[in-house]
Design a protein around this motif. Structure first.
Motif, PDB file in Angstrom:
ATOM      1  N   GLU A  14      21.998  44.080  47.739  1.00 40.26           N
ATOM      2  CA  GLU A  14      23.383  44.512  47.557  1.00 40.26           C
ATOM      3  C   GLU A  14      23.950  45.089  48.849  1.00 40.26           C
ATOM      4  O   GLU A  14      25.123  44.890  49.173  1.00 40.26           O
ATOM      5  CB  GLU A  14      23.469  45.558  46.431  1.00 40.26           C
ATOM      6  CG  GLU A  14      23.215  45.003  45.043  1.00 40.26           C
ATOM      7  CD  GLU A  14      24.223  43.948  44.640  1.00 40.26           C
ATOM      8  OE1 GLU A  14      25.410  44.112  44.981  1.00 40.26           O
ATOM      9  OE2 GLU A  14      23.830  42.956  44.005  1.00 40.26           O
ATOM     10  N   GLU A  36      23.040  44.236  51.895  1.00 37.91           N
ATOM     11  CA  GLU A  36      23.283  43.109  52.789  1.00 37.91           C
ATOM     12  C   GLU A  36      24.583  42.392  52.430  1.00 37.91           C
ATOM     13  O   GLU A  36      25.361  41.998  53.311  1.00 37.91           O
ATOM     14  CB  GLU A  36      22.114  42.128  52.728  1.00 37.91           C
ATOM     15  CG  GLU A  36      20.849  42.644  53.408  1.00 37.91           C
ATOM     16  CD  GLU A  36      19.682  41.695  53.245  1.00 37.91           C
ATOM     17  OE1 GLU A  36      19.892  40.599  52.691  1.00 37.91           O
ATOM     18  OE2 GLU A  36      18.560  42.043  53.673  1.00 37.91           O
ATOM     19  N   LYS A  37      24.834  42.237  51.130  1.00 36.65           N
ATOM     20  CA  LYS A  37      26.070  41.587  50.680  1.00 36.65           C
ATOM     21  C   LYS A  37      27.282  42.424  51.074  1.00 36.65           C
ATOM     22  O   LYS A  37      28.309  41.901  51.510  1.00 36.65           O
ATOM     23  CB  LYS A  37      26.040  41.388  49.159  1.00 36.65           C
ATOM     24  CG  LYS A  37      25.093  40.298  48.699  1.00 36.65           C
ATOM     25  CD  LYS A  37      25.136  40.163  47.184  1.00 36.65           C
ATOM     26  CE  LYS A  37      24.192  39.062  46.697  1.00 36.65           C
ATOM     27  NZ  LYS A  37      24.195  38.980  45.210  1.00 36.65           N
ATOM     28  N   GLU A  38      27.163  43.751  50.908  1.00 35.42           N
ATOM     29  CA  GLU A  38      28.253  44.663  51.252  1.00 35.42           C
ATOM     30  C   GLU A  38      28.527  44.631  52.751  1.00 35.42           C
ATOM     31  O   GLU A  38      29.680  44.633  53.190  1.00 35.42           O
ATOM     32  CB  GLU A  38      27.891  46.086  50.810  1.00 35.42           C
ATOM     33  CG  GLU A  38      28.990  47.115  51.014  1.00 35.42           C
ATOM     34  CD  GLU A  38      30.220  46.832  50.184  1.00 35.42           C
ATOM     35  OE1 GLU A  38      31.327  47.173  50.647  1.00 35.42           O
ATOM     36  OE2 GLU A  38      30.081  46.250  49.081  1.00 35.42           O
ATOM     37  N   ARG A  45      30.425  41.552  53.667  1.00 35.80           N
ATOM     38  CA  ARG A  45      31.845  41.591  53.274  1.00 35.80           C
ATOM     39  C   ARG A  45      32.671  42.498  54.181  1.00 35.80           C
ATOM     40  O   ARG A  45      33.879  42.339  54.293  1.00 35.80           O
ATOM     41  CB  ARG A  45      31.972  42.068  51.820  1.00 35.80           C
ATOM     42  CG  ARG A  45      31.558  41.028  50.784  1.00 35.80           C
ATOM     43  CD  ARG A  45      32.018  41.422  49.404  1.00 35.80           C
ATOM     44  NE  ARG A  45      31.338  42.625  48.951  1.00 35.80           N
ATOM     45  CZ  ARG A  45      30.247  42.619  48.178  1.00 35.80           C
ATOM     46  NH1 ARG A  45      29.723  41.461  47.783  1.00 35.80           N
ATOM     47  NH2 ARG A  45      29.685  43.740  47.799  1.00 35.80           N
TER      48      ARG A  45
END
Length: 258
Positions: A229, A231-233, A236
């Motif tokens: 999560e 890494e995804k944040e 973005r």
């Protein structure tokens, strides 16, 4: 009641007396001989229960992995409880998920405890160990009842931390753990010390197995999810590049010159 446990009580009586005789044959006498015998018996019983604990751990892991899909089904049919129950049952069956698979193994030690209660009730046990004056009597200092409550609560607490939250309307596992621990502490006030030692030792072994089989893998998986999560944040979030700063700085200087 005793007749229900008669076969298993007779088995435990024979087994414990054999272990006690074996320990005394090694030159150990008195209360220590009884304690060593109960340690061996506890390890044997817990070794027998270990496959059930492993099976329960796998069932718990499957429940964790299924939680997102289960929540989707509950949200989709929130106005139709009957349809929601039917869809959940179908999903659990298709994915080999048992809602009781993680709970039943934790109940197995209770009938064994009751059988051992009758085993030691009819057995003449005497001898002291550490602060305990007589292993055949309740602990007068109340140390064992406190240990019994703690050794019941801590493994349950770890299990609750590695188990998915109960569905709405389900029983609160934390409340259940406290109630069970209080009950065991109260019962230990009247039990023979030798029986409470068995329960405390079993609780310590259960703590170790719960940590390595349930808690540690669950926490590792949780950390992996958090890392993904994060890494995804990070992906973005717009990244500030130095070249962008240089371009803005040059543009600002040109405006000042004009």
């Amino acid at each position: 009641m005793m007749s229900i446990f008669a076969p298993i009580t007779n088995f435990f009586t024979t087994m414990f007396e054999t272990l006690h005789t074996f320990v005394e044959g090694m030159g150990v006498t008195g209360g220590l001989a009884y304690v060593i015998a109960i340690i061996i018996l506890t390890v044997v019983i817990r070794a027998i229960l270990l496959p059930f604990n492993i099976k329960a751990a796998k069932s718990t892991q499957r429940m964790q992995e299924a939680q997102p899909e289960i929540k989707k089904i509950q949200a989709k049919y929130k106005n139709d409880p009957q349809k929601s129950s039917a869809e959940l049952m179908k999903y659990n069956k298709d994915n080999n998920i048992s809602m009781t698979g993680g709970c039943l193994p934790s109940l197995l030690p209770l009938p064994i405890l009751m059988a051992l209660y009758y085993t030691f009730y009819n057995m003449d046990i005497t001898g002291s160990f550490l602060w305990i004056n007589d292993l055949g009597q309740p602990d007068q200092l109340f140390i064992l009842p406190v240990l019994a409550a703690l050794s019941t609560y801590v493994p349950s607490y770890l299990m609750s931390k590695s188990t998915p939250p109960a569905a709405e309307g389900g029983m609160n596992m934390g409340t259940m753990s406290i109630a069970m621990s209080a009950m065991m502490g109260f019962m230990a006030l009247k039990f023979k010390s030798i029986l409470v030692i068995y329960w405390v030792l079993g609780g310590v072994i259960q703590l170790a197995t719960t940590y390595f089989i349930n808690y540690k893998p669950a926490m590792k998986k949780k950390q992996q999810v958090i890392a993904i999560e994060s890494e995804k944040e990070a992906a973005r979030t717009p990244k500030f590049v130095m070249s962008d700063y240089d371009e803005l700085n040059k543009s600002s200087k040109k405006k000042k010159k004009k």
